[in-house]
Scaffold this active site. Structure first.
Site, PDB file in Angstrom:
ATOM      1  N   ASP A  12       0.653  -1.157   0.045  1.00  0.00           N
ATOM      2  CA  ASP A  12      -0.050   0.115   0.090  1.00  0.00           C
ATOM      3  C   ASP A  12       0.831   1.184   0.061  1.00  0.00           C
ATOM      4  OD1 ASP A  12      -2.189   1.859   0.503  1.00  0.00           O
ATOM      5  OD2 ASP A  12      -1.624   1.801   2.636  1.00  0.00           O
ATOM      6  N   ASP A  14      -0.350   5.030   0.735  1.00  0.00           N
ATOM      7  CA  ASP A  14      -0.595   6.279   1.714  1.00  0.00           C
ATOM      8  C   ASP A  14      -0.948   5.509   3.035  1.00  0.00           C
ATOM      9  OD1 ASP A  14      -0.876   8.397   0.182  1.00  0.00           O
ATOM     10  OD2 ASP A  14      -2.690   7.095  -0.837  1.00  0.00           O
ATOM     11  N   GLY A  55     -10.845   6.619  -1.209  1.00  0.00           N
ATOM     12  CA  GLY A  55     -10.887   7.701  -2.103  1.00  0.00           C
ATOM     13  C   GLY A  55     -11.159   9.079  -1.982  1.00  0.00           C
ATOM     14  N   ARG A  86      -9.567  17.430  -8.101  1.00  0.00           N
ATOM     15  CA  ARG A  86      -8.422  17.876  -9.014  1.00  0.00           C
ATOM     16  C   ARG A  86      -7.497  18.869  -8.444  1.00  0.00           C
ATOM     17  NH1 ARG A  86     -10.466  19.636 -14.795  1.00  0.00           N
ATOM     18  NH2 ARG A  86     -10.825  21.361 -13.488  1.00  0.00           N
ATOM     19  N   LYS A  88      -7.158  19.433  -5.243  1.00  0.00           N
ATOM     20  CA  LYS A  88      -6.453  18.840  -4.007  1.00  0.00           C
ATOM     21  C   LYS A  88      -4.970  18.243  -4.582  1.00  0.00           C
ATOM     22  CE  LYS A  88      -6.470  14.861  -2.917  1.00  0.00           C
ATOM     23  NZ  LYS A  88      -5.589  13.651  -2.953  1.00  0.00           N
ATOM     24  N   THR A 125      -2.740   0.511  -4.573  1.00  0.00           N
ATOM     25  CA  THR A 125      -3.353   1.737  -3.946  1.00  0.00           C
ATOM     26  C   THR A 125      -4.442   2.118  -4.341  1.00  0.00           C
ATOM     27  OG1 THR A 125      -2.744   4.052  -3.182  1.00  0.00           O
ATOM     28  CG2 THR A 125      -1.816   3.237  -5.276  1.00  0.00           C
ATOM     29  N   THR A 127      -4.991   5.585  -4.178  1.00  0.00           N
ATOM     30  CA  THR A 127      -4.832   6.641  -4.457  1.00  0.00           C
ATOM     31  C   THR A 127      -4.664   6.922  -6.102  1.00  0.00           C
ATOM     32  OG1 THR A 127      -3.475   8.851  -3.956  1.00  0.00           O
ATOM     33  CG2 THR A 127      -2.246   6.804  -4.516  1.00  0.00           C
ATOM     34  N   ASP A 186      -1.679  -0.268   6.098  1.00  0.00           N
ATOM     35  CA  ASP A 186      -1.705   0.323   7.644  1.00  0.00           C
ATOM     36  C   ASP A 186      -3.474   0.586   7.969  1.00  0.00           C
ATOM     37  OD1 ASP A 186      -2.379   2.490   5.191  1.00  0.00           O
ATOM     38  OD2 ASP A 186      -2.540   3.557   6.946  1.00  0.00           O
TER      39      ASP A 186
HETATM   40  C1  XBP Z   1      -5.632   5.851   0.324  1.00  0.00           C
HETATM   41  C2  XBP Z   1      -6.830   6.828   0.078  1.00  0.00           C
HETATM   42  C3  XBP Z   1      -6.828   7.750  -0.750  1.00  0.00           C
HETATM   43  C4  XBP Z   1      -5.897   8.824  -0.306  1.00  0.00           C
HETATM   44  C5  XBP Z   1      -5.992  10.160  -1.231  1.00  0.00           C
HETATM   45  O1  XBP Z   1      -6.076   4.715   0.837  1.00  0.00           O
HETATM   46  O2  XBP Z   1      -7.785   6.294   0.672  1.00  0.00           O
HETATM   47  O3  XBP Z   1      -8.097   8.335  -1.077  1.00  0.00           O
HETATM   48  O4  XBP Z   1      -6.402   9.385   1.006  1.00  0.00           O
HETATM   49  O5  XBP Z   1      -5.781  10.005  -2.616  1.00  0.00           O
HETATM   50  P1  XBP Z   1      -4.936   3.419   0.921  1.00  0.00           P
HETATM   51  P2  XBP Z   1      -6.908  10.305  -3.611  1.00  0.00           P
HETATM   52  O6  XBP Z   1      -4.001   3.803   1.486  1.00  0.00           O
HETATM   53  O7  XBP Z   1      -5.779   2.236   1.592  1.00  0.00           O
HETATM   54  O8  XBP Z   1      -4.907   3.007  -0.358  1.00  0.00           O
HETATM   55  O9  XBP Z   1      -7.144  11.730  -3.450  1.00  0.00           O
HETATM   56  O10 XBP Z   1      -6.047  10.066  -4.978  1.00  0.00           O
HETATM   57  O11 XBP Z   1      -7.836   9.295  -3.460  1.00  0.00           O
HETATM   58 MG    MG Z   2      -3.039   3.001   3.462  1.00  0.00          MG
END
Ligand code: XBP
Ligand code: MG
Length: 256
Positions: A12, A14, A55, A86, A88, A125, A127, A186
């Site tokens: 993963d 984030d 997301g 966008r 952000k 991920t 993201t 995480d």
């Molecule tokens: C990551 C997310 C993402 C980020 C932001 O989750 O939920 O939405 O917070 O990125 P994980 P975006 O670590 O479980 O993959 O704005 O691109 O969604």
């Molecule tokens: Mg994560």
């Protein structure tokens, strides 16, 4: 029947490779609110609440739906979430560019070990790809793409974690069976996504999920520089040998 060796790690981003949420995405969301003239703000605890929505665009949409001062129509709410998201992402890239976000403890060490020992690496991920393109050169250098055998981002897997899609795609792109791999996550949603694809998962707790429950995790630790606590692992930190021991121990415990 003997079980397969560990061949691949699925990672993963984030919260796992880096603590991107509090000082990265959250700040960037707040900048986007300000740029669009909205008097909205996510402080650290509030963002922790909304982070439960996987997301960024979906998170914004859920937040907009909960606000009395948001546009009334569905179409206008969708459009506001799209424009904010966008914006952000542009702000996130600018923030990351300043170099304020580092890899979590032990990540670079583990990635180097994987490269040395031929362990395949994938990213799975929720993201967007643009956030990977902004973050990874900062974390891993300009030749970061050479480190990974597969990348699965939001564009590839529109059904977000806890859905298993990102993991199933990562396995397919790596060309490995779930039993040959181990995930590092995480969050409860990330753990659930890995397990739904039959991938066992080590959880390295991140700031926002420090108190969360992780049922079904192979193990839960603070970070990769913490001593491994599972059978067969010795040493002061989590490296490939400890991950191989974890993989062996979960495989031995599986029903035949
Ligand atoms: C990551 C997310 C993402 C980020 C932001 O989750 O939920 O939405 O917070 O990125 P994980 P975006 O670590 O479980 O993959 O704005 O691109 O969604
Ligand atoms: Mg994560």
């Amino acid at each position: 029947m003997p079980f397969p060796d560990l061949c691949a790690l699925i990672l993963d981003v984030d919260g796992t490779l880096a603590e991107t949420e509090r000082d990265g995405h959250r700040v960037a969301f707040n900048r986007a609110f300000a740029i669009l003239g909205l008097d909205w703000e996510w402080d650290v605890p509030a963002y922790g609440h909304w982070l439960r929505v996987p997301g960024g665009r979906e998170r914004l949409r859920a937040f907009i739906d909960a606000r009395a001062d948001a546009p009334a129509s569905h179409a206008a709410r969708d459009e506001l979430a799209r424009v904010l998201h966008r914006c952000k992402n542009v702000e996130y890239a600018a923030l990351v560019e300043t170099g304020g976000i580092a890899a979590r403890p032990g990540i670079l060490r583990l990635l180097d070990e994987c490269a040395e020992q031929g362990i395949r690496l994938a990213v799975a991920t929720t993201t967007g790809r643009c956030n990977i393109d902004a973050l990874f050169p900062r974390l891993f250098g300009v030749d970061w793409e050479a480190r990974f055998d597969a990348l699965v981002c939001a564009e590839d897997a529109p059904r977000k974690k806890p859905d298993s899609l990102a993991y199933r795609l990562a396995l397919a792109r790596l060309g490995v069976d779930s039993r040959q791999s181990l995930a590092i996550e995480d969050s409860p949603a990330g753990l659930a996504a890995a397990r739904a694809a039959d991938v066992h998962c080590l959880v390295t707790r991140s700031m926002y999920f420090a108190e969360a429950e992780f049922p079904g995790a192979a193990a839960v630790i603070d970070d990769l520089d913490a001593p491994p606590s599972w059978p067969g692992a010795d040493g002061a930190r989590v490296g490939l040998e400890a991950l191989r021991a974890l993989h062996r121990s979960v495989m031995q415990d599986r029903p035949a």
